[in-house]
Design a protein around this motif. Sequence first.
Motif, PDB file in Angstrom:
ATOM      1  N   SER A   1     -15.732 -53.866  93.750  1.00 51.26           N
ATOM      2  CA  SER A   1     -16.035 -55.154  93.147  1.00 51.26           C
ATOM      3  C   SER A   1     -17.496 -55.177  92.716  1.00 51.26           C
ATOM      4  O   SER A   1     -18.314 -54.361  93.169  1.00 51.26           O
ATOM      5  CB  SER A   1     -15.779 -56.294  94.150  1.00 51.26           C
ATOM      6  OG  SER A   1     -16.832 -56.372  95.087  1.00 51.26           O
TER       7      SER A   1
ATOM      8  N   ARG B   1     -19.594 -57.170  93.603  1.00 51.79           N
ATOM      9  CA  ARG B   1     -20.430 -57.611  94.718  1.00 51.79           C
ATOM     10  C   ARG B   1     -20.769 -56.474  95.683  1.00 51.79           C
ATOM     11  O   ARG B   1     -21.648 -56.621  96.525  1.00 51.79           O
ATOM     12  CB  ARG B   1     -19.724 -58.730  95.497  1.00 51.79           C
ATOM     13  CG  ARG B   1     -19.414 -59.963  94.666  1.00 51.79           C
ATOM     14  CD  ARG B   1     -19.074 -61.155  95.531  1.00 51.79           C
ATOM     15  NE  ARG B   1     -18.090 -60.849  96.568  1.00 51.79           N
ATOM     16  CZ  ARG B   1     -17.794 -61.669  97.573  1.00 51.79           C
ATOM     17  NH1 ARG B   1     -18.416 -62.833  97.681  1.00 51.79           N
ATOM     18  NH2 ARG B   1     -16.868 -61.337  98.456  1.00 51.79           N
TER      19      ARG B   1
ATOM     20  N   ARG C   1     -22.687 -58.190  98.540  1.00 52.28           N
ATOM     21  CA  ARG C   1     -23.567 -59.324  98.256  1.00 52.28           C
ATOM     22  C   ARG C   1     -22.818 -60.641  98.429  1.00 52.28           C
ATOM     23  O   ARG C   1     -21.656 -60.771  98.042  1.00 52.28           O
ATOM     24  CB  ARG C   1     -24.126 -59.232  96.836  1.00 52.28           C
ATOM     25  CG  ARG C   1     -25.137 -60.321  96.499  1.00 52.28           C
ATOM     26  CD  ARG C   1     -25.744 -60.125  95.120  1.00 52.28           C
ATOM     27  NE  ARG C   1     -26.451 -58.861  95.003  1.00 52.28           N
ATOM     28  CZ  ARG C   1     -27.674 -58.638  95.494  1.00 52.28           C
ATOM     29  NH1 ARG C   1     -28.293 -59.603  96.178  1.00 52.28           N
ATOM     30  NH2 ARG C   1     -28.256 -57.467  95.335  1.00 52.28           N
ATOM     31  N   ILE C   2     -23.481 -61.629  99.034  1.00 49.04           N
ATOM     32  CA  ILE C   2     -22.953 -62.990  99.147  1.00 49.04           C
ATOM     33  C   ILE C   2     -23.642 -63.827  98.079  1.00 49.04           C
ATOM     34  O   ILE C   2     -24.845 -64.077  98.170  1.00 49.04           O
ATOM     35  CB  ILE C   2     -23.220 -63.581 100.546  1.00 49.04           C
ATOM     36  CG1 ILE C   2     -22.648 -62.668 101.633  1.00 49.04           C
ATOM     37  CG2 ILE C   2     -22.639 -64.981 100.658  1.00 49.04           C
ATOM     38  CD1 ILE C   2     -23.012 -63.094 103.040  1.00 49.04           C
ATOM     39  N   PRO C   3     -22.937 -64.258  97.037  1.00 46.21           N
ATOM     40  CA  PRO C   3     -23.588 -64.998  95.944  1.00 46.21           C
ATOM     41  C   PRO C   3     -24.356 -66.211  96.464  1.00 46.21           C
ATOM     42  O   PRO C   3     -23.860 -66.995  97.271  1.00 46.21           O
ATOM     43  CB  PRO C   3     -22.409 -65.420  95.065  1.00 46.21           C
ATOM     44  CG  PRO C   3     -21.350 -64.401  95.329  1.00 46.21           C
ATOM     45  CD  PRO C   3     -21.495 -64.051  96.780  1.00 46.21           C
ATOM     46  N   GLY C   4     -25.603 -66.331  96.003  1.00 46.05           N
ATOM     47  CA  GLY C   4     -26.427 -67.483  96.350  1.00 46.05           C
ATOM     48  C   GLY C   4     -27.021 -67.455  97.736  1.00 46.05           C
ATOM     49  O   GLY C   4     -27.602 -68.449  98.189  1.00 46.05           O
ATOM     50  N   SER C   5     -26.888 -66.325  98.445  1.00 49.24           N
ATOM     51  CA  SER C   5     -27.377 -66.240  99.822  1.00 49.24           C
ATOM     52  C   SER C   5     -28.414 -65.133  99.947  1.00 49.24           C
ATOM     53  O   SER C   5     -28.294 -64.085  99.301  1.00 49.24           O
ATOM     54  CB  SER C   5     -26.217 -65.972 100.789  1.00 49.24           C
ATOM     55  OG  SER C   5     -26.706 -65.713 102.089  1.00 49.24           O
TER      56      SER C   5
ATOM     57  N   LEU D   1     -26.801 -60.405 103.217  1.00 45.33           N
ATOM     58  CA  LEU D   1     -25.766 -59.492 102.770  1.00 45.33           C
ATOM     59  C   LEU D   1     -24.676 -59.437 103.823  1.00 45.33           C
ATOM     60  O   LEU D   1     -24.944 -59.582 105.019  1.00 45.33           O
ATOM     61  CB  LEU D   1     -26.338 -58.090 102.550  1.00 45.33           C
ATOM     62  CG  LEU D   1     -27.464 -57.955 101.533  1.00 45.33           C
ATOM     63  CD1 LEU D   1     -27.994 -56.522 101.513  1.00 45.33           C
ATOM     64  CD2 LEU D   1     -27.005 -58.376 100.145  1.00 45.33           C
TER      65      LEU D   1
ATOM     66  N   GLU E   1     -31.355 -59.232 103.243  1.00 45.19           N
ATOM     67  CA  GLU E   1     -31.411 -58.176 102.231  1.00 45.19           C
ATOM     68  C   GLU E   1     -32.653 -57.303 102.389  1.00 45.19           C
ATOM     69  O   GLU E   1     -32.616 -56.100 102.132  1.00 45.19           O
ATOM     70  CB  GLU E   1     -31.352 -58.779 100.826  1.00 45.19           C
ATOM     71  CG  GLU E   1     -31.221 -57.750  99.725  1.00 45.19           C
ATOM     72  CD  GLU E   1     -30.830 -58.346  98.395  1.00 45.19           C
ATOM     73  OE1 GLU E   1     -30.643 -57.571  97.439  1.00 45.19           O
ATOM     74  OE2 GLU E   1     -30.705 -59.594  98.313  1.00 45.19           O
TER      75      GLU E   1
END
Length: 310
Positions: A32, A34, A47-51, A54, A158
Motif C-alpha cells: 500500500s 502507506r 504511516r498513519i495519515p495525519g499522525s 508510525l 517517526e
Amino acid sequence: MPRSSPNTSKKPDRLPPENELVALLTRGLPQSLRTLTGPGDDCAIVRIPGSPLLQLLKADAMVEGIHFTMAMPPAAVGRKALARAVSDIASMGGRPNEALITVVLRPDVPLSWVRGVYAGLKKAARLWGVGIAGGETSSAPAGAPVVLSVALTGEVREDRVIRRSGAQAGDVIAVTGKLGDSFASGWHLKFRPRLAEARWLAEHYPPHAMMDLSDGLAKDLPRLAAMGKAGWQLDLEQIPRRAGATLPQALGEGEDYELLAVFPAATWPELQQRWHQQFPRLGLTKIGVIARKTVQEPVLAGGWDHFAGS
C-alpha cells in the motif's frame, strides 16, 4: 532420430534455506502507499495519515516441537508467544498495542493446557500494556503439532524508529545481556523484551541499526550487516555468555531475545557510562565494529534456520 536425453540439470523441488525462501516469497509483493518498510525488518512500518506516529506490524508463530513442548508449563508457553512479538516491537524503538491470537489445536490437547496458555498470555499482556483484541481458533488432525500465532501492532515516533539498515563502517557493535544456553537454562521461556531499554536508546543515543537476537548472533549479525551493505570484525572473546554457555551456543543456539545494535563510535564512551547508570543490572557489551562490505571476520556459520535440512 535419437530420442533426447532427460534433463538432469533441473533443481530438486525442495525448500531453500530460510533467507532465500523469504526473499523468494516476498519478491514483488503488493504494497500500500502507506507502507514505509515492508518485509525484511523486525516489523513492517506503516504511516498513519495525519499522525506523528508510525504503526508497527508484526506476526510471529510458535510451533510445538520447534519453539516449545507440551511438557513445558503452559503459562510460560503463552507468555513466550506474546513476548517474542513484543521483542520485535521493542527492537524498532516502539511500544506494543493490540494483539490477535491464533491457536491451532489437535483433538487430544487438554482444555487445562489451553487455559494455562491463555493465563500466561493475559498476564504478559497486562505487564507490557498489550490489548488482546481477538483472534482465531482452528483444529488440526491427530498427531499434528500445536501452533500459537500472534499478530501484534505497535507504534513509534517517526523520528525515533530504528531499522535493521543503517550500519556504517566504524560503528560499534554491541549486545545487551548475555547469550547462549537459552533452552537448557529456561531463558527462552522467561526472557523480558527490552522495551524500556530500546526506547531509552532511541531517545538518547539512537543506534544506526538494531534488531532482536532470535536466530543466534551468527545468523542475525550477517542479516543486519547485509541490510546496511556492510561487514564486521568481531572479538569473539568479548561476547557475553550465560554461565555454562559455550561460544558456539552464544553464536548459534538462538532464542536469546537480546538487542543487537550498532552505534556511532564517537558516542560509545558516553553511552556506555550512562547505560550503566540507567540500567545497572543489564550489560551493554561491545563485541566488535562494523567494517566495509568485503570484511567478514570471523566468517560466521550456524544459527537457527527453519529450512536448513530441507
